[in-house]
Enzyme design. Structure first.
Site, short mmCIF file in Angstrom:
data_model
loop_
_atom_site.label_atom_id
_atom_site.label_comp_id
_atom_site.label_asym_id
_atom_site.label_seq_id
_atom_site.Cartn_x
_atom_site.Cartn_y
_atom_site.Cartn_z
CB THR A 1 -0.97 0.04 1.20
OG1 THR A 1 -1.49 1.37 1.34
CG2 THR A 1 -0.33 -0.32 2.52
CG ASP B 1 -2.52 4.62 1.98
OD1 ASP B 1 -2.27 5.43 1.07
OD2 ASP B 1 -3.59 3.97 2.03
#
Ligand code: ATP
Length: 326
Positions: free
Chosen positions: A129, A131
């Site tokens: 990810t 993030d």
């Protein structure tokens, strides 16, 4: 536990640069360890709908440098229901898949945890990810590439910002985590980062703008993490505009370019290490863990811990950004 003969592998949730490199590593490491590999298309959707293809080593040739995922990704509503997960389990049985390797983020591991609680299937997760919001791993696959993409974009914005003497608010992704915004702000020399972990009242935004933009600089760039807490770049810009109507304010939302592109060297290496480590984990009888990296060592992190909502942000970075933006 019985020897694992066949693994299933899928990519799920938001795509991240390096997913292909991780898929390559999982596939090759599994075959190296005498396992068969079944690629499941479109994340959990492919399990529910039975979209499965056996992979050989050549199926993952020439993909290490490509962004996206060759086996596609999807969000799958059906898998969030017990009926959907039963269908997924039936597909696993049909294809004689003994264990699963899931490449994704928070939601993917939440689904994996749920599935593992209902059915006796060992699952290992590989954190993919942009993030970087998973607990128990210093870095997630895709984060470094996304960070470089943001920096590249901000460098370009800076050219126009300084030519026109403007104040730019640049929104970056992060799904309620400020890692991308804060580190990109540091690396691009931005004046400030508005992130969900630090209250907007305490972020000294006005002070930074007053002391920087007005007194010593002719342009400023502020990175804003997308989040309900920050409200996003437009909300922050509106607030500043109403307080300082004299400033020439602009908003840029970087959006999906942050998910694309060829993975960086760091992401390719991380993906190769963690993909191979996922197979080692299965060989070592680990189940229902995410493989991660802490202080450059491979670690196994239970799903329940990985998906907790409290990955700490290094406040020293916040202080450094403030000190360097005068
Ligand atoms: P990213 O962080 O990059 O968005 P992600 O893995 O968090 O990636 P999600 O869309 O949140 O992406 O989750 C991927 C899939 O995992 C969902 O589409 C769904 O099928 C499954 N999933 C998520 N939460 C649950 C849950 N509580 N129970 C069962 N399955 C779930």
């Amino acid at each position: 536990m019985a020897k694992i003969k066949t693994i299933g592998v899928l990519t799920s949730g938001g795509d991240a640069p390096g997913m292909n490199a991780a898929l390559r590593a999982v596939t090759r490491a599994a075959i190296y360890n005498g396992m068969r590999v079944k690629a499941i298309y479109r994340g959990y959707k492919g399990l529910v709908l039975d979209e499965i293809e056996e992979f050989q080593t050549q199926n993952v040739s020439n993909i290490i440098h490509h962004g996206g995922t060759i086996i596609k990704t999807a969000r799958c509503k059906e898998f969030t229901t017990p009926e959907g997960r039963q269908l997924a389990y039936d597909t696993l049985r049909k294809h004689k898949i003994d264990a699963l390797v899931v490449l994704g983020g928070d939601g993917t591991f939440t689904g994996a945890k749920c599935f593992a609680e209902e059915f006796d299937v060992p699952i290992v997760g590989v954190p993919c990810t942009i993030d970087n919001d998973l607990c128990g791993t210093d870095y997630t696959i895709g984060y470094d590439t996304a960070l470089n993409t943001v920096i590249d974009a901000v460098d370009k914005i800076r050219d126009t910002a300084s030519s026109h003497e403007r104040l730019f608010f640049v929104e970056v992704m992060g799904r309620d985590a400020g890692f991308l915004a804060l580190n990109a702000a540091l690396a691009s020399g931005a004046e400030a980062a508005v992130i969900p972990e630090v209250s907007i009242k305490d972020d000294l935004l006005s002070e930074v703008i007053q002391s920087g933009f007005r007194k010593t600089k002719n342009s400023s760039i502020v990175l804003v993490a997308e989040s309900e807490v920050t409200g996003g770049a437009q909300t922050v810009a509106n607030r500043v505009k109403s307080e300082h109507p004299e400033y020439d304010v602009r908003v840029v939302v970087l959006g999906h370019i942050q998910r694309g592109g060829s993975p960086s060297a760091a992401d390719r290496i991380l993906a190769s290490r963690l993909g191979a480590a996922a197979i080692t984990a299965l060989v070592e009888d680990q189940r229902n863990v995410m493989v991660g990296v802490q202080n450059d060592e491979i670690v196994y992190v239970p799903f329940a811990k990985a998906i907790k909502d409290d990955k700490p942000l290094d406040m020293e970075l916040v202080r450094t950004l403030r000190a360097l933006s005068i």
